[in-house]
Every structure is written in structure tokens, then in C-alpha cells.
Design a protein around this motif. Structure first.
Motif, PDB file in Angstrom:
ATOM      1  N   LEU A   6       0.837  -1.202   0.000  1.00  0.00           N
ATOM      2  CA  LEU A   6       0.000   0.000   0.000  1.00  0.00           C
ATOM      3  C   LEU A   6       0.872   1.251   0.000  1.00  0.00           C
ATOM      4  O   LEU A   6       0.678   2.167  -0.793  1.00  0.00           O
ATOM      5  N   ARG A   7       1.842   1.269   0.901  1.00  0.00           N
ATOM      6  CA  ARG A   7       2.761   2.392   1.018  1.00  0.00           C
ATOM      7  C   ARG A   7       3.502   2.616  -0.296  1.00  0.00           C
ATOM      8  O   ARG A   7       3.670   3.743  -0.736  1.00  0.00           O
ATOM      9  N   SER A   8       3.926   1.538  -0.947  1.00  0.00           N
ATOM     10  CA  SER A   8       4.688   1.670  -2.194  1.00  0.00           C
ATOM     11  C   SER A   8       3.830   2.210  -3.341  1.00  0.00           C
ATOM     12  O   SER A   8       4.360   2.756  -4.297  1.00  0.00           O
ATOM     13  N   LYS A   9       2.525   2.074  -3.248  1.00  0.00           N
ATOM     14  CA  LYS A   9       1.631   2.573  -4.289  1.00  0.00           C
ATOM     15  C   LYS A   9       1.345   4.071  -4.158  1.00  0.00           C
ATOM     16  O   LYS A   9       0.797   4.678  -5.072  1.00  0.00           O
ATOM     17  N   LEU A  10       1.709   4.641  -3.031  1.00  0.00           N
ATOM     18  CA  LEU A  10       1.454   6.073  -2.845  1.00  0.00           C
ATOM     19  C   LEU A  10       2.424   6.888  -3.702  1.00  0.00           C
ATOM     20  O   LEU A  10       3.629   6.645  -3.680  1.00  0.00           O
ATOM     21  N   PRO A  11       1.908   7.848  -4.452  1.00  0.00           N
ATOM     22  CA  PRO A  11       2.775   8.670  -5.301  1.00  0.00           C
ATOM     23  C   PRO A  11       3.649   9.603  -4.466  1.00  0.00           C
ATOM     24  O   PRO A  11       3.394   9.828  -3.272  1.00  0.00           O
ATOM     25  N   GLU A  12       4.659  10.150  -5.091  1.00  0.00           N
ATOM     26  CA  GLU A  12       5.613  11.027  -4.404  1.00  0.00           C
ATOM     27  C   GLU A  12       4.935  12.219  -3.747  1.00  0.00           C
ATOM     28  O   GLU A  12       5.331  12.642  -2.667  1.00  0.00           O
ATOM     29  N   TYR A  13       3.894  12.761  -4.379  1.00  0.00           N
ATOM     30  CA  TYR A  13       3.232  13.915  -3.780  1.00  0.00           C
ATOM     31  C   TYR A  13       2.540  13.575  -2.461  1.00  0.00           C
ATOM     32  O   TYR A  13       2.192  14.462  -1.684  1.00  0.00           O
ATOM     33  N   ALA A  14       2.380  12.279  -2.185  1.00  0.00           N
ATOM     34  CA  ALA A  14       1.757  11.840  -0.934  1.00  0.00           C
ATOM     35  C   ALA A  14       2.799  11.260   0.026  1.00  0.00           C
ATOM     36  O   ALA A  14       2.469  10.435   0.882  1.00  0.00           O
ATOM     37  N   LYS A  15       4.045  11.722  -0.097  1.00  0.00           N
ATOM     38  CA  LYS A  15       5.127  11.216   0.747  1.00  0.00           C
ATOM     39  C   LYS A  15       4.806  11.362   2.237  1.00  0.00           C
ATOM     40  O   LYS A  15       5.141  10.496   3.041  1.00  0.00           O
ATOM     41  N   ASP A  16       4.156  12.461   2.610  1.00  0.00           N
ATOM     42  CA  ASP A  16       3.804  12.648   4.023  1.00  0.00           C
ATOM     43  C   ASP A  16       2.879  11.540   4.516  1.00  0.00           C
ATOM     44  O   ASP A  16       2.995  11.091   5.663  1.00  0.00           O
ATOM     45  N   LEU A  17       1.972  11.086   3.659  1.00  0.00           N
ATOM     46  CA  LEU A  17       1.092   9.985   4.049  1.00  0.00           C
ATOM     47  C   LEU A  17       1.889   8.701   4.269  1.00  0.00           C
ATOM     48  O   LEU A  17       1.611   7.939   5.199  1.00  0.00           O
ATOM     49  N   LYS A  18       2.889   8.452   3.416  1.00  0.00           N
ATOM     50  CA  LYS A  18       3.750   7.286   3.593  1.00  0.00           C
ATOM     51  C   LYS A  18       4.426   7.325   4.963  1.00  0.00           C
ATOM     52  O   LYS A  18       4.432   6.340   5.700  1.00  0.00           O
ATOM     53  N   ILE A 166      -5.406   7.098   7.406  1.00  0.00           N
ATOM     54  CA  ILE A 166      -6.056   6.036   6.627  1.00  0.00           C
ATOM     55  C   ILE A 166      -6.984   6.648   5.576  1.00  0.00           C
ATOM     56  O   ILE A 166      -6.977   6.240   4.408  1.00  0.00           O
ATOM     57  N   HIS A 167      -7.761   7.631   5.977  1.00  0.00           N
ATOM     58  CA  HIS A 167      -8.668   8.273   5.029  1.00  0.00           C
ATOM     59  C   HIS A 167      -7.894   8.985   3.914  1.00  0.00           C
ATOM     60  O   HIS A 167      -8.249   8.870   2.735  1.00  0.00           O
ATOM     61  N   GLY A 168      -6.841   9.698   4.265  1.00  0.00           N
ATOM     62  CA  GLY A 168      -6.027  10.377   3.252  1.00  0.00           C
ATOM     63  C   GLY A 168      -5.463   9.406   2.231  1.00  0.00           C
ATOM     64  O   GLY A 168      -5.445   9.683   1.024  1.00  0.00           O
ATOM     65  N   ILE A 169      -4.994   8.259   2.701  1.00  0.00           N
ATOM     66  CA  ILE A 169      -4.457   7.243   1.796  1.00  0.00           C
ATOM     67  C   ILE A 169      -5.548   6.715   0.873  1.00  0.00           C
ATOM     68  O   ILE A 169      -5.318   6.541  -0.332  1.00  0.00           O
ATOM     69  N   ALA A 170      -6.729   6.489   1.408  1.00  0.00           N
ATOM     70  CA  ALA A 170      -7.841   6.021   0.566  1.00  0.00           C
ATOM     71  C   ALA A 170      -8.150   7.007  -0.539  1.00  0.00           C
ATOM     72  O   ALA A 170      -8.344   6.624  -1.697  1.00  0.00           O
ATOM     73  N   VAL A 171      -8.171   8.285  -0.208  1.00  0.00           N
ATOM     74  CA  VAL A 171      -8.465   9.314  -1.205  1.00  0.00           C
ATOM     75  C   VAL A 171      -7.417   9.312  -2.311  1.00  0.00           C
ATOM     76  O   VAL A 171      -7.739   9.297  -3.510  1.00  0.00           O
ATOM     77  N   VAL A 172      -6.150   9.284  -1.940  1.00  0.00           N
ATOM     78  CA  VAL A 172      -5.059   9.326  -2.920  1.00  0.00           C
ATOM     79  C   VAL A 172      -5.081   8.093  -3.805  1.00  0.00           C
ATOM     80  O   VAL A 172      -4.991   8.201  -5.035  1.00  0.00           O
ATOM     81  N   LEU A 173      -5.190   6.908  -3.207  1.00  0.00           N
ATOM     82  CA  LEU A 173      -5.130   5.684  -4.006  1.00  0.00           C
ATOM     83  C   LEU A 173      -6.358   5.507  -4.888  1.00  0.00           C
ATOM     84  O   LEU A 173      -6.247   5.012  -6.019  1.00  0.00           O
ATOM     85  N   GLU A 174      -7.504   5.909  -4.400  1.00  0.00           N
ATOM     86  CA  GLU A 174      -8.713   5.828  -5.237  1.00  0.00           C
ATOM     87  C   GLU A 174      -8.579   6.747  -6.458  1.00  0.00           C
ATOM     88  O   GLU A 174      -8.927   6.361  -7.572  1.00  0.00           O
ATOM     89  N   GLN A 175      -8.047   7.922  -6.254  1.00  0.00           N
ATOM     90  CA  GLN A 175      -7.850   8.846  -7.376  1.00  0.00           C
ATOM     91  C   GLN A 175      -6.772   8.331  -8.330  1.00  0.00           C
ATOM     92  O   GLN A 175      -6.903   8.464  -9.548  1.00  0.00           O
ATOM     93  N   ALA A 176      -5.734   7.735  -7.789  1.00  0.00           N
ATOM     94  CA  ALA A 176      -4.682   7.152  -8.637  1.00  0.00           C
ATOM     95  C   ALA A 176      -5.244   6.027  -9.497  1.00  0.00           C
ATOM     96  O   ALA A 176      -4.926   5.926 -10.685  1.00  0.00           O
ATOM     97  N   ASP A 177      -6.114   5.205  -8.896  1.00  0.00           N
ATOM     98  CA  ASP A 177      -6.762   4.131  -9.668  1.00  0.00           C
ATOM     99  C   ASP A 177      -7.652   4.700 -10.766  1.00  0.00           C
ATOM    100  O   ASP A 177      -7.672   4.191 -11.891  1.00  0.00           O
ATOM    101  N   ALA A 178      -8.371   5.763 -10.444  1.00  0.00           N
ATOM    102  CA  ALA A 178      -9.283   6.374 -11.414  1.00  0.00           C
ATOM    103  C   ALA A 178      -8.523   7.000 -12.585  1.00  0.00           C
ATOM    104  O   ALA A 178      -8.999   6.981 -13.718  1.00  0.00           O
TER     105      ALA A 178
END
Length: 180
Positions: A6-18, A166-178
Motif C-alpha cells: 500500500l505504502r509503495s503505491k502512494l505517489p511522491e506527492y503523498a510522501k507525508d502519508l507514507k 487512513i482516510h487520506g491514503i484512501a483518497v489518494v489511491l482511489e484517485q490514482a486508480d481512477a
């Protein structure tokens, strides 16, 4: 999928979430909570964030640190708060005072099903889910029950921090999938 995946799927702009994910899923990063409580809160928050890959990864993490009964309590909390947060947010926001005088007539037996430490754990999840769902009335209610139950403000804040990450990660990954 694991939390590491999950962490590895987060884009660089979401580094703080990682960085925050690693922190809040540990006892050092979630002061006042043990690993079972951290797992329960993360699972409830993942359920309320509604992003299946995240929920699956957090469920796998939680299964390593919480009992099946605790996991069921976390899911039960997310389920009942999914209903209550809508109802009580409406009641809080609507300007007509008569709504506050009408009984909810909604079954909420699961809220009274837990006692002692299990009750506090259930309430921590309920508070975190209510924060994700934005129900001020429920946040106030669960905060009071937790503090009356001996849970520290620091532990309560830790639960909300977990839910926010957790919510922030969901938002980022859902948008990345979209975006594909």
C-alpha cells in the motif's frame, strides 16, 4: 496487498502519508494505544473510507495484532457509525428543533454489547469513524464516553490521527486508480 505494498503505491506527492502511515500504525506513533487498539481503529477507518484494497491491507495488518473478537467489534463499530453518523449529523445540522424531540427508532444494540476495556476499544473505533464521517454530535458523544472511561486525551487524539491518515491514503489511491 500488505501495508508495505500500500505504502509503495502512494505517489511522491503523498510522501507525508507514507511517513505518517508508518508512524501511526506503531505504539510509538500512536501514544496511549496498544497495537490491538491501533489495528481496530485503522480497520474501522479503512471500512469507513470505502476503498477495498486499503481495507484488505489494513485487515491483514489488523489480523496480526488483534483478536477475531476485536476485529468483529471494529467492523461492528464501522457499521453502526455508518448509520448513526448520517442520522445524528442530520439531527445536528437541521435547524428545525422538533427533530431533536423525535426518537431515532434505529436499532443500535451493538453499542451496548461491550463492557470494560472492550467498550473503550469499541468507542475508540466509533470516535475515529465518526471523525472520518464528519459527525460532530457523535464525536462529542464518543469523546465524553471515552474520557469518562479513563481514556486519555492523548489516546483519543492518536485514534483520530490514525483515521485521518487512513482516510487520506484512501483518497489518494482511489484517485490514482481512477486516473489509470
Amino acid at each position: 496487498m500488505s501495508v508495505a505494498d500500500l505504502r509503495s503505491k502512494l505517489p511522491e506527492y503523498a510522501k507525508d502519508l507514507k511517513l505518517n502511515l508508518d508512524s501511526v500504525l506503531s505504539e510509538a506513533g500512536a501514544p496511549g494505544l496498544n497495537l490491538a487498539q491501533i489495528s481496530m481503529v485503522a480497520l474501522g477507518a479503512a471500512f469507513s473510507a470505502r476503498y477495498k484494497p486499503l481495507t484488505e491491507a489494513i485487515a491483514a495488518f489488523a489480523a496480526e495484532h488483534a483478536t477475531p473478537e476485536q476485529l468483529t467489534a471494529a467492523k461492528g463499530s464501522a457499521a453502526i457509525m455508518g448509520m448513526n453518523n448520517i442520522y445524528y449529523r442530520f439531527q445536528h445540522l437541521v435547524s428545525h428543533p422538533e427533530y431533536a424531540t423525535i426518537p431515532a427508532k434505529l436499532r443500535m444494540n451493538v453499542i451496548g454489547a461491550y463492557k470494560g476495556d472492550a467498550k473503550n476499544d469499541f468507542e475508540l473505533v466509533s470516535l475515529a469513524v465518526s471523525a472520518v464521517n464528519g459527525c460532530g454530535m457523535c464525536i462529542d458523544s464518543h469523546d465524553k464516553v471515552l474520557r469518562d472511561g479513563g481514556i486519555s486525551v492523548q489516546a483519543i487524539q492518536s485514534a483520530v490521527r490514525i483515521a485521518s491518515v487512513i482516510h487520506g491514503i484512501a483518497v489518494v489511491l482511489e484517485q490514482a486508480d481512477a486516473a489509470g
